[in-house]
Design an enzyme around this catalytic site. Structure first.
Site, PDB file in Angstrom:
ATOM      1  N   ASP A 149      16.853  -1.447  -4.062  1.00  0.00           N
ATOM      2  CA  ASP A 149      15.404  -0.470  -4.443  1.00  0.00           C
ATOM      3  C   ASP A 149      15.440   1.353  -4.499  1.00  0.00           C
ATOM      4  O   ASP A 149      15.390   0.872  -2.755  1.00  0.00           O
ATOM      5  CB  ASP A 149      14.187  -1.136  -4.367  1.00  0.00           C
ATOM      6  CG  ASP A 149      14.003  -2.711  -5.790  1.00  0.00           C
ATOM      7  OD1 ASP A 149      14.230  -2.707  -6.593  1.00  0.00           O
ATOM      8  OD2 ASP A 149      12.799  -3.062  -5.373  1.00  0.00           O
ATOM      9  N   LYS A 185      18.930  -0.879  -7.899  1.00  0.00           N
ATOM     10  CA  LYS A 185      18.048  -0.782  -9.030  1.00  0.00           C
ATOM     11  C   LYS A 185      16.495  -0.281  -9.682  1.00  0.00           C
ATOM     12  O   LYS A 185      15.827   0.495  -8.279  1.00  0.00           O
ATOM     13  CB  LYS A 185      17.079  -2.397  -8.533  1.00  0.00           C
ATOM     14  CG  LYS A 185      15.881  -2.468  -9.663  1.00  0.00           C
ATOM     15  CD  LYS A 185      15.387  -4.414  -9.146  1.00  0.00           C
ATOM     16  CE  LYS A 185      14.940  -4.259  -8.255  1.00  0.00           C
ATOM     17  NZ  LYS A 185      13.605  -3.889  -8.864  1.00  0.00           N
ATOM     18  N   GLU A 242      10.137  -8.611 -15.431  1.00  0.00           N
ATOM     19  CA  GLU A 242       9.407  -8.718 -15.307  1.00  0.00           C
ATOM     20  C   GLU A 242       8.334  -9.038 -15.712  1.00  0.00           C
ATOM     21  O   GLU A 242       7.959  -7.621 -17.078  1.00  0.00           O
ATOM     22  CB  GLU A 242       9.227  -7.964 -13.625  1.00  0.00           C
ATOM     23  CG  GLU A 242       7.713  -8.417 -12.755  1.00  0.00           C
ATOM     24  CD  GLU A 242       6.811  -7.465 -12.127  1.00  0.00           C
ATOM     25  OE1 GLU A 242       6.372  -8.008 -10.725  1.00  0.00           O
ATOM     26  OE2 GLU A 242       8.225  -6.666 -11.720  1.00  0.00           O
ATOM     27  N   ASP A 244      11.236  -3.246  -3.136  1.00  0.00           N
ATOM     28  CA  ASP A 244      10.796  -1.797  -2.327  1.00  0.00           C
ATOM     29  C   ASP A 244       9.314  -2.933  -1.980  1.00  0.00           C
ATOM     30  O   ASP A 244       7.987  -2.573  -1.691  1.00  0.00           O
ATOM     31  CB  ASP A 244      10.272  -0.714  -2.832  1.00  0.00           C
ATOM     32  CG  ASP A 244       9.880  -0.921  -4.657  1.00  0.00           C
ATOM     33  OD1 ASP A 244       9.954  -1.820  -4.453  1.00  0.00           O
ATOM     34  OD2 ASP A 244      10.235   0.241  -5.254  1.00  0.00           O
ATOM     35  N   SER A 245       9.422  -4.280  -3.043  1.00  0.00           N
ATOM     36  CA  SER A 245       8.418  -5.097  -2.479  1.00  0.00           C
ATOM     37  C   SER A 245       7.688  -4.764  -0.329  1.00  0.00           C
ATOM     38  O   SER A 245       6.698  -5.320  -0.320  1.00  0.00           O
ATOM     39  CB  SER A 245       8.648  -6.515  -3.054  1.00  0.00           C
ATOM     40  OG  SER A 245       9.374  -7.069  -1.996  1.00  0.00           O
ATOM     41  N   GLU A 264      12.992   1.766 -12.007  1.00  0.00           N
ATOM     42  CA  GLU A 264      12.591   1.353 -12.264  1.00  0.00           C
ATOM     43  C   GLU A 264      12.347   2.225 -13.575  1.00  0.00           C
ATOM     44  O   GLU A 264      12.414   3.240 -13.739  1.00  0.00           O
ATOM     45  CB  GLU A 264      11.646   0.385 -11.874  1.00  0.00           C
ATOM     46  CG  GLU A 264      11.290  -0.210 -10.897  1.00  0.00           C
ATOM     47  CD  GLU A 264       9.754  -0.706 -10.323  1.00  0.00           C
ATOM     48  OE1 GLU A 264       8.756   0.263 -11.049  1.00  0.00           O
ATOM     49  OE2 GLU A 264       9.964  -0.645  -9.139  1.00  0.00           O
TER      50      GLU A 264
END
Length: 266
Positions: A84, A112, A181, A45-46, A114
């Protein structure tokens, strides 16, 4: 290379061979990165920041993630595709099912998420339904407003203790991989040893089972001009992008990247 699977990644961890992951958002770079030997293509999602120009990942939608996952699938030549789940896309288990299904149908091999131990039930239910999950811990960009900015996580002993416990809990829930991270290198090493699943790091030292960087960062591209401490420009000394991609894979594999200067202390 033969198609990379979860079994491949587990075997690399067991052998002590480092795993190379890069973010990827389109077919052309998917082909180039997979041909260079990158084992995991992260449709991150970057993209909200490096492709769309936002100041965070929060505006990215699951439909956009599915679109870019499908693009990456078309160019990929054997890498595992990790996609993501964007901001608030798994706030409820029903959302997690629907949004994970959309990403898997678009071409992802794993999703993925978070968070920390609170994700255990979601991860368990997704894994039971055939969706492998990577749990992203430490600095989680989707919660940047809670964290008060992009800061190293786990420096206090109570935070470190909780992160170790959360990592073990998520593995027990069925997580197939962890991503750490901006975590102190020593803590990342401890977590890597504490779990049997592969652990990928970004700003987490060299003792993790593999490394990931944002594609644009490792090619020396930045909209803001700010270069995170954990980034290295692999275009330096290379005549083309394919050479930079291969140099990245080589540096991850021979553990020349990351160096001490790319990590954080407690």
């Amino acid at each position: 290379m033969p198609d990379v699977t979860l079994t491949t990644l587990q075997s690399l961890k067991a052998k002590g061979e480092k795993i190379a992951m890069l973010t990827c958002y389109d077919a052309t770079f998917a082909q180039a990165a997979s041909r260079a030997g990158v084992e995991i293509l992260l449709v991150g999602d970057s993209l909200g920041m490096v492709l769309q120009g936002h100041d965070s990942t929060l505006p990215v939608t699951n439909a956009e993630m599915a679109y870019h996952t499908a693009c990456v699938k078309r160019g990929n030549e054997g890498a595992l595709i990790l996609a993501d789940l964007p901001f608030m896309s798994c706030a409820t288990i029903e959302q997690a099912f629907a949004n994970s299904g959309a990403l898997m149908q678009a071409g992802a091999h794993m999703v993925k998420v978070e968070g920390a131990a609170w994700l255990a039930e979601t991860i368990r239910l997704l894994a039971e339904r055939g969706v492998p999950v990577c749990a992203h811990m430490g600095l989680t960009p989707q919660t940047v407003n809670i964290l008060g900015g992009y800061k190293v996580q786990g420096r206090q002993e109570n935070q470190a203790r909780q992160m170790r416990a959360d990592a073990i809990a998520l593995e027990q829930a069925g997580a197939a991989m962890l991503l750490l991270e901006c975590v102190p290198s020593e803590l990342a090493a401890e977590i890597t040893q504490a779990v049997s699943i592969p652990v990928i790091g970004i700003g987490a030292g060299s003792a993790t089972d593999g490394q990931v960087l944002v594609l644009h960062d490792m090619l020396g591209l930045s909209l803001t001009g700010r270069v995170p401490k954990f980034v290295k420009n692999f275009m330096v000394g290379q005549s083309d992008i394919q050479g930079a991609l291969k140099a990245y894979v080589t540096a991850v594999k021979d553990v020349s990247f990351p160096g001490n200067e790319h990590g954080f202390s407690a």
